[in-house]
Motif scaffolding. Structure first.
Motif, PDB file in Angstrom:
ATOM      1  N   GLY A 143       0.828  -1.205   0.000  1.00 56.88           N
ATOM      2  CA  GLY A 143       0.000   0.000   0.000  1.00 56.88           C
ATOM      3  C   GLY A 143       0.863   1.255   0.000  1.00 56.88           C
ATOM      4  O   GLY A 143       1.768   1.381   0.820  1.00 56.88           O
ATOM      5  N   ARG A 144       0.589   2.153  -0.926  1.00 58.10           N
ATOM      6  CA  ARG A 144       1.415   3.348  -1.086  1.00 58.10           C
ATOM      7  C   ARG A 144       1.286   4.303   0.092  1.00 58.10           C
ATOM      8  O   ARG A 144       2.186   5.091   0.346  1.00 58.10           O
ATOM      9  N   VAL A 145       0.183   4.248   0.826  1.00 52.11           N
ATOM     10  CA  VAL A 145      -0.012   5.108   1.991  1.00 52.11           C
ATOM     11  C   VAL A 145       0.233   4.324   3.276  1.00 52.11           C
ATOM     12  O   VAL A 145       0.987   4.757   4.140  1.00 52.11           O
ATOM     13  N   SER A 146      -0.375   3.138   3.370  1.00 54.95           N
ATOM     14  CA  SER A 146      -0.309   2.359   4.608  1.00 54.95           C
ATOM     15  C   SER A 146       0.989   1.576   4.769  1.00 54.95           C
ATOM     16  O   SER A 146       1.386   1.262   5.887  1.00 54.95           O
ATOM     17  N   GLY A 147       1.614   1.192   3.647  1.00 58.85           N
ATOM     18  CA  GLY A 147       2.782   0.331   3.715  1.00 58.85           C
ATOM     19  C   GLY A 147       2.429  -1.127   3.989  1.00 58.85           C
ATOM     20  O   GLY A 147       3.301  -1.968   4.121  1.00 58.85           O
ATOM     21  N   GLN A 148       1.132  -1.426   4.061  1.00 59.15           N
ATOM     22  CA  GLN A 148       0.658  -2.778   4.345  1.00 59.15           C
ATOM     23  C   GLN A 148       0.463  -3.559   3.051  1.00 59.15           C
ATOM     24  O   GLN A 148       0.195  -2.973   1.997  1.00 59.15           O
ATOM     25  N   PRO A 149       0.562  -4.897   3.113  1.00 62.35           N
ATOM     26  CA  PRO A 149       0.311  -5.714   1.923  1.00 62.35           C
ATOM     27  C   PRO A 149      -1.142  -5.563   1.469  1.00 62.35           C
ATOM     28  O   PRO A 149      -2.057  -5.542   2.302  1.00 62.35           O
ATOM     29  N   ARG A 150      -1.336  -5.443   0.165  1.00 61.94           N
ATOM     30  CA  ARG A 150      -2.663  -5.323  -0.434  1.00 61.94           C
ATOM     31  C   ARG A 150      -2.795  -6.422  -1.476  1.00 61.94           C
ATOM     32  O   ARG A 150      -1.980  -6.509  -2.388  1.00 61.94           O
ATOM     33  N   ARG A 151      -3.792  -7.265  -1.323  1.00 58.13           N
ATOM     34  CA  ARG A 151      -3.967  -8.416  -2.211  1.00 58.13           C
ATOM     35  C   ARG A 151      -5.181  -8.226  -3.105  1.00 58.13           C
ATOM     36  O   ARG A 151      -6.277  -7.986  -2.615  1.00 58.13           O
ATOM     37  N   THR A 152      -4.932  -8.398  -4.403  1.00 55.26           N
ATOM     38  CA  THR A 152      -5.968  -8.207  -5.409  1.00 55.26           C
ATOM     39  C   THR A 152      -6.083  -9.457  -6.269  1.00 55.26           C
ATOM     40  O   THR A 152      -5.128  -9.829  -6.949  1.00 55.26           O
ATOM     41  N   PRO A 153      -7.252 -10.121  -6.256  1.00 53.72           N
ATOM     42  CA  PRO A 153      -7.445 -11.250  -7.159  1.00 53.72           C
ATOM     43  C   PRO A 153      -7.561 -10.728  -8.589  1.00 53.72           C
ATOM     44  O   PRO A 153      -8.191  -9.692  -8.824  1.00 53.72           O
ATOM     45  N   SER A 155      -6.660   2.166 -11.052  1.00 53.43           N
ATOM     46  CA  SER A 155      -6.643   0.992 -10.180  1.00 53.43           C
ATOM     47  C   SER A 155      -5.666   1.203  -9.026  1.00 53.43           C
ATOM     48  O   SER A 155      -4.533   1.634  -9.233  1.00 53.43           O
ATOM     49  N   HIS A 156      -6.117   0.866  -7.834  1.00 50.74           N
ATOM     50  CA  HIS A 156      -5.260   1.038  -6.660  1.00 50.74           C
ATOM     51  C   HIS A 156      -3.983   0.225  -6.769  1.00 50.74           C
ATOM     52  O   HIS A 156      -2.914   0.689  -6.389  1.00 50.74           O
ATOM     53  N   TYR A 157      -4.083  -1.006  -7.289  1.00 53.58           N
ATOM     54  CA  TYR A 157      -2.865  -1.809  -7.371  1.00 53.58           C
ATOM     55  C   TYR A 157      -1.874  -1.214  -8.363  1.00 53.58           C
ATOM     56  O   TYR A 157      -0.666  -1.320  -8.169  1.00 53.58           O
ATOM     57  N   VAL A 158      -2.348  -0.528  -9.395  1.00 54.09           N
ATOM     58  CA  VAL A 158      -1.439   0.143 -10.325  1.00 54.09           C
ATOM     59  C   VAL A 158      -0.783   1.338  -9.623  1.00 54.09           C
ATOM     60  O   VAL A 158       0.422   1.561  -9.758  1.00 54.09           O
ATOM     61  N   ARG A 159      -1.546   2.075  -8.853  1.00 53.50           N
ATOM     62  CA  ARG A 159      -0.967   3.185  -8.088  1.00 53.50           C
ATOM     63  C   ARG A 159       0.087   2.678  -7.111  1.00 53.50           C
ATOM     64  O   ARG A 159       1.132   3.305  -6.922  1.00 53.50           O
ATOM     65  N   ASN A 160      -0.205   1.525  -6.488  1.00 53.60           N
ATOM     66  CA  ASN A 160       0.765   0.930  -5.563  1.00 53.60           C
ATOM     67  C   ASN A 160       2.033   0.504  -6.295  1.00 53.60           C
ATOM     68  O   ASN A 160       3.140   0.688  -5.786  1.00 53.60           O
ATOM     69  N   ILE A 161       1.891  -0.060  -7.488  1.00 56.49           N
ATOM     70  CA  ILE A 161       3.052  -0.459  -8.288  1.00 56.49           C
ATOM     71  C   ILE A 161       3.890   0.760  -8.643  1.00 56.49           C
ATOM     72  O   ILE A 161       5.124   0.709  -8.600  1.00 56.49           O
ATOM     73  N   LYS A 162       3.242   1.866  -8.983  1.00 56.51           N
ATOM     74  CA  LYS A 162       3.994   3.088  -9.316  1.00 56.51           C
ATOM     75  C   LYS A 162       4.832   3.545  -8.123  1.00 56.51           C
ATOM     76  O   LYS A 162       5.950   4.028  -8.291  1.00 56.51           O
ATOM     77  N   ALA A 163       4.306   3.364  -6.917  1.00 54.06           N
ATOM     78  CA  ALA A 163       5.026   3.776  -5.707  1.00 54.06           C
ATOM     79  C   ALA A 163       6.103   2.767  -5.313  1.00 54.06           C
ATOM     80  O   ALA A 163       7.142   3.150  -4.777  1.00 54.06           O
ATOM     81  N   ASN A 164       5.849   1.484  -5.571  1.00 55.93           N
ATOM     82  CA  ASN A 164       6.801   0.429  -5.221  1.00 55.93           C
ATOM     83  C   ASN A 164       6.539  -0.767  -6.132  1.00 55.93           C
ATOM     84  O   ASN A 164       5.574  -1.505  -5.932  1.00 55.93           O
ATOM     85  N   PRO A 165       7.384  -0.987  -7.125  1.00 54.48           N
ATOM     86  CA  PRO A 165       7.134  -2.052  -8.098  1.00 54.48           C
ATOM     87  C   PRO A 165       7.425  -3.472  -7.605  1.00 54.48           C
ATOM     88  O   PRO A 165       7.160  -4.436  -8.319  1.00 54.48           O
ATOM     89  N   GLU A 166       7.954  -3.618  -6.383  1.00 55.00           N
ATOM     90  CA  GLU A 166       8.220  -4.960  -5.852  1.00 55.00           C
ATOM     91  C   GLU A 166       6.903  -5.589  -5.423  1.00 55.00           C
ATOM     92  O   GLU A 166       6.183  -5.026  -4.581  1.00 55.00           O
ATOM     93  N   VAL A 167       6.570  -6.736  -6.008  1.00 59.09           N
ATOM     94  CA  VAL A 167       5.285  -7.386  -5.777  1.00 59.09           C
ATOM     95  C   VAL A 167       5.485  -8.873  -5.534  1.00 59.09           C
ATOM     96  O   VAL A 167       6.584  -9.404  -5.687  1.00 59.09           O
ATOM     97  N   ARG A 168       4.382  -9.517  -5.170  1.00 53.78           N
ATOM     98  CA  ARG A 168       4.322 -10.974  -5.144  1.00 53.78           C
ATOM     99  C   ARG A 168       3.082 -11.370  -5.936  1.00 53.78           C
ATOM    100  O   ARG A 168       2.091 -10.643  -5.959  1.00 53.78           O
ATOM    101  N   VAL A 169       3.158 -12.534  -6.587  1.00 55.51           N
ATOM    102  CA  VAL A 169       2.024 -13.063  -7.335  1.00 55.51           C
ATOM    103  C   VAL A 169       1.800 -14.498  -6.874  1.00 55.51           C
ATOM    104  O   VAL A 169       2.738 -15.295  -6.852  1.00 55.51           O
ATOM    105  N   ARG A 170       0.555 -14.802  -6.503  1.00 53.18           N
ATOM    106  CA  ARG A 170       0.210 -16.185  -6.148  1.00 53.18           C
ATOM    107  C   ARG A 170      -0.407 -16.829  -7.386  1.00 53.18           C
ATOM    108  O   ARG A 170      -1.438 -16.378  -7.884  1.00 53.18           O
ATOM    109  N   ILE A 171       0.274 -17.859  -7.879  1.00 55.16           N
ATOM    110  CA  ILE A 171      -0.179 -18.584  -9.062  1.00 55.16           C
ATOM    111  C   ILE A 171      -0.358 -20.042  -8.659  1.00 55.16           C
ATOM    112  O   ILE A 171       0.595 -20.674  -8.194  1.00 55.16           O
TER     113      ILE A 171
END
Length: 130
Positions: free
Chosen positions: A36-46, A66-82
């Motif tokens: 999260g770009r404001v909270s710093g907490q993990p945000r999970r989007t299906p 999209s919030h997840y796109v805004r979060n990526i702009k702030a920090n591009p490090e992500v995780r993906v569950r596949i």
């Protein structure tokens, strides 16, 4: 009164918020985790997308709204569950990619929903590290 991308986004995101709280818990659902770009907490989007080698591709139906796109702009490090397994990676927003052409390479059901509901399509590539 014509529908704007923002009003369409607000309407659909209300519905998705209710559905996402359930679908993100399904073990086979693909999930993108951003910080999260404001909270710093993990945000999970299906979401839907496809892994091709060490790359995961998806198309955001509302682009930079999209919030997840805004979060990526702030920090591009992500995780993906596949398929129940988490992978770390770096996300890249690709405004020069043709998102409609990209959707033709992704799972049909999700792609149809993105095309039907979306208004500002944006391709996202995640380079996976594990």
């Amino acid at each position: 009164m014509p529908s704007t991308p923002e009003s369409k986004y607000r309407t659909i995101s209300r519905i998705q918020r209710a559905l996402n709280s359930v679908t993100r818990r399904l073990p086979t659902q693909t999930v993108l985790e951003t910080t999260g770009r404001v909270s710093g907490q993990p945000r999970r989007t299906p979401l839907g997308g496809r892994r091709v080698g060490d790359t995961f591709w998806l198309v955001s139906e509302f682009g930079e709204l999209s919030h997840y796109v805004r979060n990526i702009k702030a920090n591009p490090e992500v995780r993906v569950r596949i398929m129940g397994r988490w992978h770390t990676g770096t996300a890249h927003l690709l405004p020069d990619d043709d998102p409609r052409a990209r959707l033709r390479t992704l799972p049909r059901f999700n792609s149809a929903a993105v095309k039907a509901m979306g208004s500002s399509l944006l391709t996202v590539r995640v380079d996976l590290r594990d």
